[in-house]
Design a protein around this motif. Structure first.
Motif, mmCIF file in Angstrom:
data_model
loop_
_atom_site.group_PDB
_atom_site.id
_atom_site.type_symbol
_atom_site.label_atom_id
_atom_site.label_comp_id
_atom_site.label_asym_id
_atom_site.label_seq_id
_atom_site.Cartn_x
_atom_site.Cartn_y
_atom_site.Cartn_z
ATOM 1 N N CYS A 133 -74.454 -54.200 9.905
ATOM 2 C CA CYS A 133 -74.225 -53.514 11.180
ATOM 3 C C CYS A 133 -72.783 -53.051 11.248
ATOM 4 O O CYS A 133 -72.473 -52.009 11.816
ATOM 5 C CB CYS A 133 -74.511 -54.449 12.345
ATOM 6 S SG CYS A 133 -76.248 -54.854 12.506
ATOM 7 N N CYS A 155 -70.745 -50.560 13.736
ATOM 8 C CA CYS A 155 -71.595 -50.133 14.854
ATOM 9 C C CYS A 155 -71.305 -50.933 16.111
ATOM 10 O O CYS A 155 -71.268 -50.397 17.204
ATOM 11 C CB CYS A 155 -73.061 -50.252 14.485
ATOM 12 S SG CYS A 155 -74.148 -49.957 15.884
ATOM 13 N N CYS A 163 -78.992 -48.856 12.562
ATOM 14 C CA CYS A 163 -80.442 -48.909 12.724
ATOM 15 C C CYS A 163 -80.980 -47.620 13.324
ATOM 16 O O CYS A 163 -82.180 -47.383 13.326
ATOM 17 C CB CYS A 163 -80.848 -50.109 13.575
ATOM 18 S SG CYS A 163 -80.166 -50.097 15.239
HETATM 19 S S1 SF4 Z 1 -75.347 -53.713 15.761
HETATM 20 FE FE1 SF4 Z 1 -75.806 -51.538 15.552
HETATM 21 S S2 SF4 Z 1 -76.870 -51.331 13.608
HETATM 22 FE FE2 SF4 Z 1 -76.896 -53.498 14.153
HETATM 23 S S3 SF4 Z 1 -78.867 -53.767 15.183
HETATM 24 FE FE3 SF4 Z 1 -77.300 -53.416 16.759
HETATM 25 S S4 SF4 Z 1 -77.330 -51.222 17.136
HETATM 26 FE FE4 SF4 Z 1 -78.401 -51.582 15.198
#
Ligand code: SF4
Lengths: 426, 176
Positions: free
Chosen positions: A360, A363, A300
């Motif tokens: 995601c 991440c 994100c």
């Molecule tokens: S897991 Fe990573 S990509 Fe997904 S919303 Fe959270 S920070 Fe953003």
């Protein structure tokens, strides 16, 4: 009483003429967000409220992105709980595989967040929407449950730190490098409970994608929100995603700030956050060539089309170093399709990278690229805490897409300027 | 409100993030006991097996920073911890703890002088933290009345439910 931009939006949504820092208010919500990790908990809480109905089926967004496409049976159960709830309550903005994406890239793209709006999300990076001049902040699942039932939430009005941006970024420096260097300077609790208000003549030159990536990481400085003024770029962007009317708010000229930080954008350089805190920053050029096993481009923070373009421009004709695993994950289906149409996906695959469906994924150490003990990754994500991408004995280095791509080419953390001359900035 | 009497301290440093409180690899469940089994695992592998009912977590600045996962305070609460004392808390964690009814106190002095294994007594109503081992009693920042209301109701959901009931009795059903 003079107010900051954040305070004006909070006042307008709480029916108060004016609010001040420290005041507790109850405000009406324009959107309540949850994902496959946080919504199942919220749904359980929601069901405890006797006779609860959702306050507005068009003002709730449910996005399966963390462990979706379902990673395992437990993830499948969680996604199912959310899907069932969405059906039961006829939730308009439920995004199934096929139209989904990482929530904080998806919601703005779908026109679900516009300037002046007030959004809570059971995800800490909900602060991303400050990029468009909205007030948005992360909350927990219980807040989400109460928000879905009542359309309201309580807030403590934050004090603000003002970041006055002047000048223009040059070379490979991007919004990601700016926010990393800010966090490096003020620390991971440098803006605790505060709003970070960006301002000044330097804002105009920042693209919307850069603003998203900057506001996204406000939480990494402990902030409640990060917010940008609404300008020509914002209006053009808003018109491209929605035809809904919206309100513009701006800070009063005599608004009170706890402190003002001036930043000359021309001084920003490619920056890397070393393990295990986003504030542990160094210049990419001074990174000492740390060898890496994996490069992750997406999330994100930096999974938008501009990010992919930059990464592809560096990987094109160069290729991923032997022994390095490079994973690219476009943040939404729309971005993915654009990347296909522009030939970026072809460039990535030819360079030896893999391109994943939006998720995601790595991440948060979820799936699609988990690190083993002792492994290191450069990632365009936003957190490098212990165990964030896998084994507690692995390491994550945070960087911009340009730095990540350059590091994929050399197999070591590399300033992009050492691999390729930077293009002229538009 | 509950009181913890002479419970053992588990001491941690600054910036304890929600990824180490409950690693994301365990987020495919939200069952409190399953989460508690992995609580603090990545910074203190002895915590989950050694923690006893009533024990106190004491930490430095910015406790609970990082993700918004309510799984973090849920895991701490389910592991039997009676209170978290820290120099400061990350804001979403602070909010979540209040919303789910996990007692927390902001008290930099008590946080600085405590060591693992100290015995601690906490009076939530008075907002005092007594380190029995060190022989020091400190005052914590009191909760604003609004938040005390949520905690006294037993959490935000209970608070909202009570408000809705009151509204229905008044003849104006807000659910309509
Ligand atoms: S897991 Fe990573 S990509 Fe997904 S919303 Fe959270 S920070 Fe953003």
């Amino acid at each position: 009483m003079a107010m900051t931009m954040t305070q004006k939006i909070l006042a307008a949504h709480s029916g108060e003429v004016s609010v001040e820092a420290g005041q507790l208010i109850e405000a009406g919500l324009d959107l309540v967000l949850g994902n496959d990790v946080t919504a199942p908990v919220a749904i359980k809480e929601f069901r405890k409220i006797e006779g609860a109905k959702v306050f507005d089926r068009s003002k709730i967004a449910l996005v399966p992105d963390h462990f979706a496409p379902n990673k395992d049976i437990k993830a499948a159960e969680q996604c199912k709980a959310m899907r069932d709830f969405a059906r039961e309550h006829n939730i308009e903005h439920y995004f199934e595989i096929g139209c989904m994406g990482i929530e904080h890239a998806l919601l703005p793209e779908r026109g679900l967040v516009l300037p002046g709006e007030l959004v809570i999300g059971a995800d800490s990076h909900t602060c991303t929407y400050g990029a468009v001049g909205a007030f948005s902040t992360g909350v927990g699942s219980t807040d989400m449950a109460a928000g879905m039932a009542t359309g309201r939430a309580w807030f403590k009005v934050p004090a603000a730190i003002r970041f006055v941006l002047t000048g223009k970024m040059a070379g490979w420096a991007t919004g990601k490098d700016l926010i990393l260097s800010i966090i490096g300077a003020i620390g991971v609790d440098g803006a605790l409970y505060r709003s970070m208000e960006f301002d000044g003549p330097g804002v105009a030159a920042l693209s919307m994608d850069e603003r998203f990536s900057i506001a996204n990481m406000a939480i990494e400085a402990g902030a409640k929100n990060g917010i940008f003024p609404v300008d020509e770029r914002t209006r053009a962007w808003a018109a491209s995603v929605s035809s809904r009317p919206f309100a513009e708010y701006s800070a009063d000229a005599d608004a009170e700030y706890e402190r003002t930080v001036e930043i000359d954008l021309a001084s920003v350089r490619p920056t890397v956050a070393f393990p295990h805190l986003p504030s542990n920053t160094r210049l990419a050029a001074d990174s000492g060539g740390v060898a890496v096993d994996q490069v992750v481009i997406g999330s994100c923070t930096n999974g938008r089309i501009e990010d992919l373009r930059v990464a592809a421009s560096i990987l094109k004709g160069r290729g991923v170093a032997r022994g390095v695993r490079c994973i690219v994950f476009p943040a939404t289906q729309k971005i993915y399709l654009e990347a296909v149409r522009e030939g970026l996906v072809e460039t990535f695959i030819e360079a030896g990278a893999v391109v994943s469906t939006p998720t995601c994924g790595p991440c948060l150490g979820g799936h699609m690229g988990i690190l083993a003990e002792g492994e290191r990754a450069v990632a365009t994500t936003n957190r490098n805490f212990v165990g964030r991408m896998g084994h507690p004995g692995s390491e994550v280095y945070l960087a911009s897409p340009a730095t990540a791509a350059a590091s994929a080419v050399t197999g070591r953390i590399t300033d992009p300027g050492a691999v390729m001359a930077a293009p002229e900035r538009a | 409100m509950k009181m913890a009497n002479g419970y053992r301290v588990w001491k941690y440093g600054d910036d304890v993030d929600t990824d180490v409180i409950v690693p994301a690899r365990y987020l495919t469940t939200s069952v409190p006991s399953e989460l508690a089994a992995h609580c603090m695992e990545d910074i203190d592998s002895g915590f989950a097996s050694g923690v006893m009912k009533g024990d106190v977590i004491v930490a430095g600045r910015n406790f609970g920073c990082g993700s918004s996962r309510e799984h973090a305070p849920i895991a701490i609460k389910a592991s039997g911890v009676s209170c978290v004392v820290a120099a400061s808390f990350a804001r979403i964690f602070y909010r979540n703890a209040i919303n789910i009814g996990l007692p927390i106190l902001e008290c930099p002095e008590a946080a600085a002088e405590a060591d693992s294994g100290d015995m601690m007594e906490i009076d939530l109503e008075a907002g005092t933290v007594s380190n029995l081992t060190k022989g020091a009693t400190r005052n914590a920042a009191p909760f604003p009345p609004f938040m005390r209301g949520i905690m006294e109701a037993g959490g935000l959901i209970e608070y909202v439910s009570a408000q809705r009931k009151a509204a229905t009795v008044d003849g104006k059903d807000e659910r309509a």
